[in-house]
Design an enzyme around this catalytic site. Structure first.
Site, PDB file in Angstrom:
ATOM      1  N   CYS A  17     -18.341  13.719  35.672  1.00 32.11           N
ATOM      2  CA  CYS A  17     -18.531  12.887  36.855  1.00 32.11           C
ATOM      3  C   CYS A  17     -18.310  11.413  36.550  1.00 32.11           C
ATOM      4  O   CYS A  17     -18.170  11.016  35.402  1.00 32.11           O
ATOM      5  CB  CYS A  17     -19.950  13.046  37.395  1.00 32.11           C
ATOM      6  SG  CYS A  17     -20.374  14.754  37.739  1.00 32.11           S
ATOM      7  N   GLY A  49     -13.816  12.966  38.871  1.00 34.73           N
ATOM      8  CA  GLY A  49     -14.402  13.968  39.751  1.00 34.73           C
ATOM      9  C   GLY A  49     -13.780  13.924  41.120  1.00 34.73           C
ATOM     10  O   GLY A  49     -13.858  12.910  41.806  1.00 34.73           O
ATOM     11  N   GLY A  97     -22.959  13.808  33.062  1.00 32.11           N
ATOM     12  CA  GLY A  97     -23.360  14.518  31.859  1.00 32.11           C
ATOM     13  C   GLY A  97     -23.932  15.867  32.232  1.00 32.11           C
ATOM     14  O   GLY A  97     -23.845  16.287  33.385  1.00 32.11           O
ATOM     15  N   TYR A 143      -8.711  12.489  26.745  1.00 33.79           N
ATOM     16  CA  TYR A 143      -8.258  12.890  28.073  1.00 33.79           C
ATOM     17  C   TYR A 143      -9.031  12.319  29.263  1.00 33.79           C
ATOM     18  O   TYR A 143      -8.428  11.883  30.236  1.00 33.79           O
ATOM     19  CB  TYR A 143      -8.290  14.423  28.166  1.00 33.79           C
ATOM     20  CG  TYR A 143      -8.002  14.959  29.549  1.00 33.79           C
ATOM     21  CD1 TYR A 143      -6.706  14.946  30.079  1.00 33.79           C
ATOM     22  CD2 TYR A 143      -9.036  15.454  30.340  1.00 33.79           C
ATOM     23  CE1 TYR A 143      -6.458  15.422  31.359  1.00 33.79           C
ATOM     24  CE2 TYR A 143      -8.781  15.930  31.624  1.00 33.79           C
ATOM     25  CZ  TYR A 143      -7.490  15.913  32.118  1.00 33.79           C
ATOM     26  OH  TYR A 143      -7.241  16.373  33.382  1.00 33.79           O
TER      27      TYR A 143
END
Ligand code: AMP
Length: 472
Positions: free
Chosen positions: A9, A38, A114, A255
């Site tokens: 997120c 997200g 997380g 990434y």
């Protein structure tokens, strides 16, 4: 029974020196910059004189926060926002954030990046004492624990500090109470979180690119185990870390994060460019040009080209209107998405020997399709170089990679992978080289679990069994 939700997120927050600032539009821009973290849902909560107004929905920031929706949010002193991504379980608006609760001490509102590793245990314990949950997300559990702790202590920041004793795993959080904004990063610093200033106002974001774009200046990263509190226009900070070691997710550099972000002292573009350089050194090959898989392979391709002196070229056009392929939950849907998203430029690739760079291979679906389309467009040789080591471990700390079975490198050797995906040669960046690049970060340690299956904290057995048996 709750279905499992795993997420990667983005969070954003602003604390204004004024009481009636139009914070929702700024938060929208900040969230739009974090959209890559997200794409499933998003939300904004504004604190106006102690009352919290929240708008959230499934969809992209630009679609959810159209002018009519923004107009529902008042001006205020504090705002926090969230973008969310999940692949398991149906996308549900109840799982969207911010999570807002009313309790004995007023209002509390939380956004979280997380994943906790002890959610079930905490949830069961809370439920035994009468707690009721609306969502399947661990963020609601965090919210309940903070509210419970707030009854025992005199301030929200102390309650947050107490709550951290119970939370295991990855959490970068923004907590808004009736009068305060609290930013906190777990003691390992799994997920990034930074702070900036917009004039005199304080801004927090998962990545620094969001600060740049709203015109804020970057101040610093929130330290692992740090709690920053804003109250009555003053900032104070405290550290609750004991002897935990740094454990930033190294995949943030590989990434997740945007190349224009600086994460814990290291620019993401620079990191990836160096990965390309090391790959060129580690796995040289003769070819006509180097190309990156857009977007996450481009920086490393540039690095490979600069170092090898083999020209850089553009092999694909990317359709800008298609989201990340991972967002599709079934394999079939994802296969079609790849073709729609990337199309080779025939005049560049026809009869050429290509060094193709991508950031990672997870399941292998994407790269197999990409190689096929390149062959169809007439590529003569495709030498694949991957700007990270073989992906071998599931992630318990906030990404969607929850099943080892799906990971191609856990079942096949490099040669077998090469054969399956149809490349002429294949080489991964070595773990040693990845670590060398990471020395440029301020972090002294990383979570490299996706490459080593070793994690900075112990992962409970039930969770591991759970993941192997239940997901997919
Ligand atoms: P695949 O090998 O088909 O599973 O796809 C791997 C590609 O998806 C990588 O090259 C990345 O660009 C991207 N990727 C890697 N990890 C993730 C993740 N956790 N969520 C979404 N996309 C990812």
């Amino acid at each position: 029974m709750f279905s499992k939700i795993k997420e990667e997120c983005g969070i954003f927050g602003i604390y204004s020196m004024e009481n009636n600032e139009d914070l929702a539009p700024i938060t929208t821009v900040g969230l739009a910059c974090l959209q890559h973290r997200g794409e499933e849902s998003c939300g904004i909560a504004v604190n106006d004189g102690g009352l919290i107004y929240c708008e959230k929905d499934l969809g992209l920031v630009a679609d959810v926060f159209r002018p009519e929706r923004l107009a529902k949010l008042p001006t205020g002193k504090i705002a926090i926002g969230h973008v969310r991504y999940s692949t398991t379980g149906a996308p549900r608006v109840e799982n969207a954030q911010p999570i807002v609760k009313r309790y004995a001490k007023g209002n509390i509102c939380v956004v979280h990046n997380g994943n906790l590793t002890n959610t079930e245990e905490l949830r069961n314990e809370l439920e035994e004492h009468g707690a009721i949950f609306n969502s399947t997300s661990d963020t609601e559990v965090i919210c309940s624990i903070i509210a419970r702790e707030r009854r025992k202590v005199g301030s929200i920041e102390e309650a947050v500090k107490n709550a951290t004793k119970y939370l295991k795993g990855a959490y970068s959080l923004l907590v808004m109470s009736s009068r305060k904004l609290v930013a906190v990063r777990d003691p390992h610093g799994f997920r990034p979180l930074c702070m900036g200033k917009l004039g005199n106002d304080y801004v927090f974001a998962s990545e620094s690119c969001a600060l740049d774009v709203i015109g804020a200046t970057f101040e610093r990263d929130i330290k692992p185990g740090e709690i920053v509190t804003l109250y009555q226009n003053e900032m104070k900070t405290e550290n609750f870390r004991t002897n935990e070691k740094d454990g930033l997710c190294i995949f943030e550099y590989v990434y997740f994060s945007r190349p224009d972000s600086n994460v814990d002292g290291m620019n993401v573009h620079k990191f990836r460019e160096l990965a390309g350089k090391y790959l060129a050194e580690q796995a040289p090959v003769d070819a006509d040009f180097v190309a990156g898989v857009p977007d996450s392979g481009l920086d490393a391709a540039l690095g490979y080209s600069k170092y090898s002196k083999i020209p850089y070229d553009i092999a694909f056009v990317k359709n800008k209107y298609i989201g990340r392929t991972f967002i599709q939950s079934t394999q079939n849907k994802r296969k079609n998405q790849v073709a729609l998203k990337l199309n080779p430029i025939p005049s560049t690739v026809k009869d050429k020997r290509i060094i193709l760079i991508d950031d990672s291979i997870v399941r292998g679906t994407t790269i197999t399709r990409i190689i096929k389309t390149l062959r169809r467009a007439g590529a003569k040789e495709i030498h694949l170089r991957i700007a990270s080591p073989a992906f071998l471990g599931v992630c318990y700390f906030g990404t969607d990679v929850t099943n080892k079975d799906g990971l191609i490198a856990t079942k096949k050797t490099v040669e077998e992978i090469r054969e399956e995906i149809g490349a002429d040669s294949l080489e991964y960046l070595s773990l040693e080289n990845l670590r060398k690049i990471a020395e440029g970060s301020n972090m002294k340690g990383f979570c490299e679990g996706c490459f080593t299956s070793k994690y900075p904290i112990e992962v409970p057995d039930e969770l591991q069994k759970d993941k192997f048996e239940k997901i997919f």
